[in-house]
Write an enzyme that holds these catalytic residues in place. Structure first.
Site, PDB file in Angstrom:
ATOM      1  N   SER A  17      52.908 113.363 -41.007  1.00  0.00           N
ATOM      2  CA  SER A  17      52.422 111.971 -40.039  1.00  0.00           C
ATOM      3  C   SER A  17      52.655 111.730 -39.673  1.00  0.00           C
ATOM      4  O   SER A  17      52.388 110.678 -37.961  1.00  0.00           O
ATOM      5  CB  SER A  17      53.530 111.408 -41.184  1.00  0.00           C
ATOM      6  OG  SER A  17      54.380 111.411 -41.056  1.00  0.00           O
ATOM      7  N   CYS A  38      41.212 111.038 -50.536  1.00  0.00           N
ATOM      8  CA  CYS A  38      40.502 110.114 -51.247  1.00  0.00           C
ATOM      9  C   CYS A  38      40.247 109.623 -48.834  1.00  0.00           C
ATOM     10  O   CYS A  38      39.743 108.905 -48.479  1.00  0.00           O
ATOM     11  CB  CYS A  38      40.451 109.248 -51.512  1.00  0.00           C
ATOM     12  SG  CYS A  38      42.118 108.391 -50.803  1.00  0.00           S
ATOM     13  N   GLN A  57      66.450 115.270 -42.899  1.00  0.00           N
ATOM     14  CA  GLN A  57      66.687 114.990 -44.424  1.00  0.00           C
ATOM     15  C   GLN A  57      67.395 116.286 -45.125  1.00  0.00           C
ATOM     16  O   GLN A  57      68.003 116.230 -46.025  1.00  0.00           O
ATOM     17  CB  GLN A  57      65.510 114.886 -45.250  1.00  0.00           C
ATOM     18  CG  GLN A  57      64.650 116.078 -44.777  1.00  0.00           C
ATOM     19  CD  GLN A  57      63.968 116.352 -44.330  1.00  0.00           C
ATOM     20  OE1 GLN A  57      63.602 114.842 -43.092  1.00  0.00           O
ATOM     21  NE2 GLN A  57      62.842 117.164 -44.093  1.00  0.00           N
ATOM     22  N   MET A 114      55.208 114.697 -45.094  1.00  0.00           N
ATOM     23  CA  MET A 114      54.236 114.907 -44.336  1.00  0.00           C
ATOM     24  C   MET A 114      53.000 115.262 -43.574  1.00  0.00           C
ATOM     25  O   MET A 114      52.362 114.406 -43.939  1.00  0.00           O
ATOM     26  CB  MET A 114      54.203 116.463 -45.117  1.00  0.00           C
ATOM     27  CG  MET A 114      56.004 116.892 -45.143  1.00  0.00           C
ATOM     28  SD  MET A 114      55.842 118.595 -46.366  1.00  0.00           S
ATOM     29  CE  MET A 114      55.772 119.857 -45.284  1.00  0.00           C
ATOM     30  N   GLU A 172      64.384 116.715 -38.254  1.00  0.00           N
ATOM     31  CA  GLU A 172      64.050 117.430 -40.235  1.00  0.00           C
ATOM     32  C   GLU A 172      66.111 116.885 -40.177  1.00  0.00           C
ATOM     33  O   GLU A 172      66.336 117.914 -41.222  1.00  0.00           O
ATOM     34  CB  GLU A 172      64.328 119.035 -39.946  1.00  0.00           C
ATOM     35  CG  GLU A 172      62.920 119.482 -39.828  1.00  0.00           C
ATOM     36  CD  GLU A 172      62.162 119.128 -40.481  1.00  0.00           C
ATOM     37  OE1 GLU A 172      61.876 117.810 -41.543  1.00  0.00           O
ATOM     38  OE2 GLU A 172      60.718 119.164 -40.285  1.00  0.00           O
ATOM     39  N   MET A 220      62.451 122.790 -50.242  1.00  0.00           N
ATOM     40  CA  MET A 220      61.090 123.936 -49.685  1.00  0.00           C
ATOM     41  C   MET A 220      60.372 124.134 -48.722  1.00  0.00           C
ATOM     42  O   MET A 220      59.851 123.341 -48.565  1.00  0.00           O
ATOM     43  CB  MET A 220      59.966 123.948 -51.499  1.00  0.00           C
ATOM     44  CG  MET A 220      59.438 125.495 -51.014  1.00  0.00           C
ATOM     45  SD  MET A 220      58.396 125.131 -52.516  1.00  0.00           S
ATOM     46  CE  MET A 220      57.098 126.863 -52.614  1.00  0.00           C
TER      47      MET A 220
END
Length: 192
Positions: free
Chosen positions: A24, A152, A95, A22, A93, A170
């Site tokens: 990216s 980080c 997936q 997500m 999307e 979700m």
């Protein structure tokens, strides 16, 4: 760097898969490629799963609010019916689609269609997600995009779910998910 092939004809199509975590830029890249195809006067049809209404019920919208009109569908077989006499098919999307999507993409490619598919390669548990493994195996071209780890600043490949919920699917945004690198994803809630 991605090079766009220019072959069309019987089984002259191909499948391009854009994958990553997500945030990216998968949808942004999908929209960019589809808009370029339209500029080239190619006939383009664009599809998204009907369940994805986060930003808009009809349009595909990136996190940067770039958008393009699409057709929401609840069954991948409908793509074959709706994508007649086209040069390019875009699917966002991936997936979330049913198990017929890889076969639909194969059929389109064999019709000479350029098929551009975007989707999450892994779910929030870092497991292969939905039809993406089969699409990656069938793809002629793969683009893996990376986000930036929100903990980080390193390259992020994982979609970390910030709230407790065990449902595999979700829908959510930055309030629910954040991109993380391997280390920060593995450390998980210890960083929260």
């Amino acid at each position: 760097m991605f090079i766009e092939p220019h072959i069309k004809g019987e089984c002259g199509g191909w499948i391009e898969v854009i994958c990553g975590s997500m945030f990216s830029g998968k949808t942004e890249e999908l929209i960019r490629r589809l808009k370029r195809a339209k500029i080239a006067n190619l006939k383009v049809e664009i599809f998204k799963p009907a369940i994805d209404i986060r930003y808009d019920e009809v349009k595909i919208v990136s996190h940067d609010e770039n958008q393009i009109h699409s057709t929401p569908i609840d069954n991948s077989q409908k793509i074959l019916l709706l994508a007649q006499d086209v040069d390019v098919v875009g699917i966002d999307e991936a997936q979330f689609f049913d198990d017929q999507l890889p076969y639909v993409c194969d059929e389109l490619a064999c019709r000479g269609v350029r098929v551009i598919v975007a989707g999450l390669d892994m779910d929030y548990l870092a497991k292969p997600f939905g039809q993406m493994p089969a699409l990656l195996a069938k793809a002629d071209y793969i683009t893996k995009l990376h986000a930036i780890c929100m903990r980080c600043g390193n390259i992020a490949n994982y979609s970390y779910r910030k709230i407790p919920n065990e449902d595999r699917i979700m829908l959510g945004e930055k309030d629910v998910y954040e991109p993380r690198c391997r280390r920060c994803y593995t450390l998980g809630s210890a960083l929260d």
